[in-house]
Enzyme design. Structure first.
Site, PDB file in Angstrom:
ATOM      1  CB  SER A  56       0.335   4.313   1.627  1.00  0.00           C
ATOM      2  OG  SER A  56       0.601   3.340   2.187  1.00  0.00           O
ATOM      3  CG  HIS A  62     -11.936  -7.200   3.392  1.00  0.00           C
ATOM      4  ND1 HIS A  62     -12.401  -6.814   2.109  1.00  0.00           N
ATOM      5  CD2 HIS A  62     -10.501  -7.091   3.137  1.00  0.00           C
ATOM      6  CE1 HIS A  62     -11.327  -6.448   1.229  1.00  0.00           C
ATOM      7  NE2 HIS A  62     -10.082  -6.623   2.041  1.00  0.00           N
ATOM      8  CB  CYS A 102       4.529   5.034   2.768  1.00  0.00           C
ATOM      9  SG  CYS A 102       6.209   5.136   2.258  1.00  0.00           S
TER      10      CYS A 102
END
EC number: 4.1.1.50
Length: 264
Positions: free
Chosen positions: A113, A118, A141
């Site tokens: 998914s 970052h 998922c």
């Protein structure tokens, strides 16, 4: 291999791996501190992070739907990859409780998914301590566990401290209508780390089994001061200065590991 759970429809369980990786160093002068930030910014720019996450997609068995990436001014980068599942039967190695592959053994399989990363370079304004933090979330998922990506990712970064959280949410039904809130055995995130990684880190677990929440903190055992010095100014440190720098670095690492300010 254990008998497979026969489901009614699609596997609706969501499995999310979130972890923070910290790389610590000492840069004495303001010039060296800025040079460290530039180095990190170039070494882990959006393009490099995209390649790392694309490898993760291969590890967990996924197809890339879309990639969004951005380098930030003055520093930092972000990448988000949307992924989707193929109608492919998972292999036993993809769902068992065992370490995922290392960087040199990546094989492409199937898919899920989303994955995000970052980066956060940071410098202490007085002590010359510089920290590079990477936040990564892998959410899948279906039947495949994102924990398979953990082993690879730790080896991709200079990981002094790692904080890992894994949780399973939602439920799926078998053909008799019974709900299943988790579809694989797990006692500890540590089971998904290779032997050399487990040996290299001091690790602590905080698990809430009844809530399907697992937490592991990792602190690198080996400390060689020369591996933590950045810039020309650190080449001529006296013995006493080296002792003071090592003390600062160890204190910084412990504060990050325990997530609290500690007395000097």
């Amino acid at each position: 291999m254990k008998s497979k759970l026969k489901l009614h429809g699609f596997n609706n369980l969501t499995k999310t791996l979130s972890f923070n990786i910290y790389d610590i160093c000492y840069a004495e002068t303001p010039e060296d501190q800025q040079a460290y930030v530039r180095y990190i910014d170039e070494e882990y720019d959006a393009q490099r992070l995209t390649q790392i996450l694309t490898d993760v997609v291969d590890i967990i068995g996924a197809n890339v739907l879309n990639i969004a990436r951005q380098d930030y001014d003055p520093q930092g980068a972000s990448v988000t990859i949307l992924i989707s599942e193929q109608p492919v039967e998972p292999t036993e190695s993809q769902i068992e409780e065992s370490p995922g592959p290392l960087p040199e053994t990546i094989l492409a399989h199937l898919d899920k998914s989303h994955i995000t990363v970052h980066t956060y370079p940071e410098i202490h304004p007085v002590d010359g301590l510089a920290t590079f933090r990477v936040d990564i979330d892998v959410s899948t998922c279906g039947v495949i566990s994102p924990l398979k990506a953990l082993n690879y990712l730790i080896h991709q970064f200079d990981s002094d401290i790692v904080t890992v959280d894994y949780r399973v949410r939602g439920f799926t039904r078998d053909v008799e209508g019974r709900k299943h809130f988790i579809d694989h055995e797990i006692n500890s995130i540590q089971k998904y780390l290779s032997a050399d990684t487990r040996a290299a880190y001091q690790m602590t677990d905080v698990n809430v089994y009844q809530e399907n929440m697992f937490h592991t903190k990792m602190l690198l055992k080996d400390f060689d001061l020369d591996n933590y010095l950045f810039g020309d100014a650190t080449l001529n440190l006296s013995v006493e200065q080296r002792k003071q720098v090592e003390k600062r670095l160890r204190h910084e690492m412990l504060e990050i590991f325990y997530a609290r300010n500690m007395p000097h």
